[in-house]
Design an enzyme around this catalytic site. Structure first.
Site, PDB file in Angstrom:
ATOM      1  N   ARG A  69      -3.048  -1.990  35.466  1.00  0.00           N
ATOM      2  CA  ARG A  69      -2.081  -2.877  36.145  1.00  0.00           C
ATOM      3  C   ARG A  69      -2.743  -4.249  36.298  1.00  0.00           C
ATOM      4  NH1 ARG A  69       1.545  -0.870  40.916  1.00  0.00           N
ATOM      5  NH2 ARG A  69       2.936  -2.342  39.882  1.00  0.00           N
ATOM      6  N   ASP A 107      -0.010  -9.089  46.270  1.00  0.00           N
ATOM      7  CA  ASP A 107      -0.872  -8.430  45.276  1.00  0.00           C
ATOM      8  C   ASP A 107      -1.998  -9.334  44.794  1.00  0.00           C
ATOM      9  OD1 ASP A 107       1.600  -6.668  45.141  1.00  0.00           O
ATOM     10  OD2 ASP A 107       0.081  -5.605  43.957  1.00  0.00           O
ATOM     11  N   ASN A 149       3.809 -11.158  44.827  1.00  0.00           N
ATOM     12  CA  ASN A 149       4.159  -9.886  45.481  1.00  0.00           C
ATOM     13  C   ASN A 149       5.350  -9.294  44.742  1.00  0.00           C
ATOM     14  OD1 ASN A 149       3.662  -7.953  47.624  1.00  0.00           O
ATOM     15  ND2 ASN A 149       5.621  -8.580  48.474  1.00  0.00           N
ATOM     16  N   LYS A 150       5.753  -8.132  45.171  1.00  0.00           N
ATOM     17  CA  LYS A 150       6.842  -7.395  44.515  1.00  0.00           C
ATOM     18  C   LYS A 150       8.040  -8.300  44.215  1.00  0.00           C
ATOM     19  CE  LYS A 150       6.875  -4.015  43.405  1.00  0.00           C
ATOM     20  NZ  LYS A 150       6.501  -3.794  41.969  1.00  0.00           N
ATOM     21  N   ARG A 186      -0.251   3.213  44.501  1.00  0.00           N
ATOM     22  CA  ARG A 186       0.229   1.847  44.285  1.00  0.00           C
ATOM     23  C   ARG A 186      -0.043   1.025  45.535  1.00  0.00           C
ATOM     24  NH1 ARG A 186       3.327   2.081  47.816  1.00  0.00           N
ATOM     25  NH2 ARG A 186       3.788  -0.131  47.631  1.00  0.00           N
ATOM     26  N   GLY A 187       0.205  -0.293  45.428  1.00  0.00           N
ATOM     27  CA  GLY A 187      -0.121  -1.193  46.528  1.00  0.00           C
ATOM     28  C   GLY A 187      -1.523  -1.732  46.271  1.00  0.00           C
ATOM     29  N   ALA A 188      -1.694  -3.047  46.431  1.00  0.00           N
ATOM     30  CA  ALA A 188      -2.936  -3.696  45.989  1.00  0.00           C
ATOM     31  C   ALA A 188      -4.219  -3.049  46.534  1.00  0.00           C
ATOM     32  CB  ALA A 188      -2.873  -5.180  46.325  1.00  0.00           C
ATOM     33  N   GLN A 193      10.581   1.271  46.320  1.00  0.00           N
ATOM     34  CA  GLN A 193       9.473   1.535  47.258  1.00  0.00           C
ATOM     35  C   GLN A 193       9.925   1.375  48.712  1.00  0.00           C
ATOM     36  OE1 GLN A 193       9.270  -0.271  44.483  1.00  0.00           O
ATOM     37  NE2 GLN A 193       7.223  -0.301  43.585  1.00  0.00           N
TER      38      GLN A 193
HETATM   39  O1  MRU Z   1       4.301  -2.193  42.316  1.00  0.00           O
HETATM   40  P1  MRU Z   1       3.718  -1.834  43.640  1.00  0.00           P
HETATM   41  O2  MRU Z   1       4.493  -0.802  44.360  1.00  0.00           O
HETATM   42  O3  MRU Z   1       2.237  -1.510  43.531  1.00  0.00           O
HETATM   43  O4  MRU Z   1       3.820  -3.187  44.486  1.00  0.00           O
HETATM   44  C1  MRU Z   1       3.275  -3.223  45.766  1.00  0.00           C
HETATM   45  C2  MRU Z   1       3.538  -4.486  46.460  1.00  0.00           C
HETATM   46  O5  MRU Z   1       4.111  -5.400  45.929  1.00  0.00           O
HETATM   47  C3  MRU Z   1       2.967  -4.644  47.834  1.00  0.00           C
HETATM   48  O6  MRU Z   1       3.746  -5.507  48.597  1.00  0.00           O
HETATM   49  C4  MRU Z   1       1.552  -5.232  47.735  1.00  0.00           C
HETATM   50  O7  MRU Z   1       0.759  -4.495  46.865  1.00  0.00           O
HETATM   51  C5  MRU Z   1       0.899  -5.266  49.045  1.00  0.00           C
HETATM   52  S1  MRU Z   1       0.496  -3.635  49.554  1.00  0.00           S
HETATM   53  C6  MRU Z   1      -0.378  -3.595  50.910  1.00  0.00           C
END
Ligand code: MRU
Length: 342
Positions: free
Chosen positions: A102, A243, A253-254, A61-63, A202
């Protein structure tokens, strides 16, 4: 506890970081993030469908890491379909499936678009090379975001609030927001407040784990404590990732990030977004055009096996929200520091 806050520097070299995903021989190795911090298990993935499942389930996970995982999935599919008469059709179908995993992180779509071009041009054998170059780019980008962020964000000691996980687990380097925090903490004392990040935690599970490995002092708080912690005066800045960043600087973002930006504005605390250029989507004019992933109700109605809400209870579960550009002090990338609100 907040009155006697301990500030400290990082106890780990910047070059030492966890590898979230690796492409080795004909396999994809992935640290299963759903098990952390209780269990450390590396998945050995040989089927692109399993790679897609891992993206959907947030095992990876994470962009930036999702972008790499998309490349890895396409590479596995290309090995499976190589030599088939309808190779291009099969690959395009596999890429459609990857894209459906996603919808918010633009890094995934940038990878699949580039790979589609390779396939159409008869260069499907270059997918591994493309993905390895993407890994190199994202790793370097993290170091450079760190340098730019450490120049932009002044002060010592620094109380920092962060949200979700933006570290090595979310990237293939030192991280985005967490990479900036690590770079600052090489020679300045910091204390990081970590939002637990409901509903999948997370922050609680991953960010505290990474910070503790780096030896950076941190305090876990629930998301709803952010306002009172800010009011107590211990937060000098908020640093998060993104993201997808629209052309005007609105940043997805999250879920919870938007609320933090409003709080930061209220308390006159600088609010930074850290993201590589690969997360900027110039084809999306504003935040209103960003598709927000909706996830399953069970993630909010309970945690893992434990149900916390009554059966049948209505649930809303968007995975992300959009912070408007005017709430963002600066967007720190590997090439520049952008002030979208001014
Ligand atoms: O749902 P996730 O855990 O993939 O969400 C991740 C985030 O929101 C991060 O802040 C974002 O991807 C930046 S990661 C370097």
């Amino acid at each position: 506890m907040i009155e006697k806050l301990h500030y400290g520097t990082m106890q780990q070299p910047l070059t030492e970081f966890i590898r979230s995903i690796r492409l080795v021989r004909d396999e994809v190795l992935m640290l299963d993030q759903t098990l952390l911090p209780m269990g450390e298990e590396t998945l050995v993935i040989r089927d692109y469908r399993q790679c897609i499942e891992a993206i959907k389930m947030l095992r990876i996970r994470g962009a930036p890491a999702i972008g790499i995982a998309a490349g890895a999935a396409a590479w596995l599919a290309a090995m499976e379909f190589s030599g088939r008469d309808n190779y291009i059709e099969l690959m395009n179908r596999a890429l459609d499936e990857i894209e459906a995993s996603r919808p918010t992180a633009v890094n995934l779509f940038k990878a699949t678009t580039a790979i589609r071009r390779l396939i159409t041009a008869g260069n499907g054998n270059r997918i591994l090379d493309y993905t390895n170059k993407l890994i190199e780019y994202e790793t370097d980008a993290c170091f450079n975001m760190g340098i730019n962020g450490a120049k932009e964000i002044e002060g010592e000691p620094l109380g920092i609030l962060t949200h979700c996980n933006t570290g090595s687990l979310a990237t293939v380097g030192i991280g985005t927001a967490l990479g900036v925090i690590r770079t600052i903490a090489r020679d300045r004392r910091v204390h990081v407040f970590v939002d637990e990040t409901r509903p999948l935690l997370q922050g609680a599970r991953l960010t505290t784990w990474e910070l503790m490995q780096s030896g950076i002092p941190c305090t876990l708080i629930t998301d709803s404590m952010a306002a009172s912690v800010m009011r107590s005066g211990v937060i000098d800045c908020v640093i998060t990732g993104a993201d997808r960043i629209a052309d005007n600087g609105d940043s997805a973002n999250k879920i919870g990030t938007y609320g933090l930006s409003i709080l930061a504005k209220n308390f006159d605390i600088p609010f930074y977004i850290v993201a590589p250029v690969s997360t900027i989507d110039r084809h999306t004019p504003t935040g209103k055009d960003i598709r927000i992933e909706q996830r399953t109700a069970s993630e909010v109605a309970g945690f893992r096996e434990l149900r916390t809400a009554p059966e049948g209870c209505g649930v809303y579960n968007p995975a992300f929200d959009v912070t408007p550009a005017e709430n963002i002090t600066a967007i720190i990338t590997e090439t520049e520091v952008w002030h979208p609100g001014s």
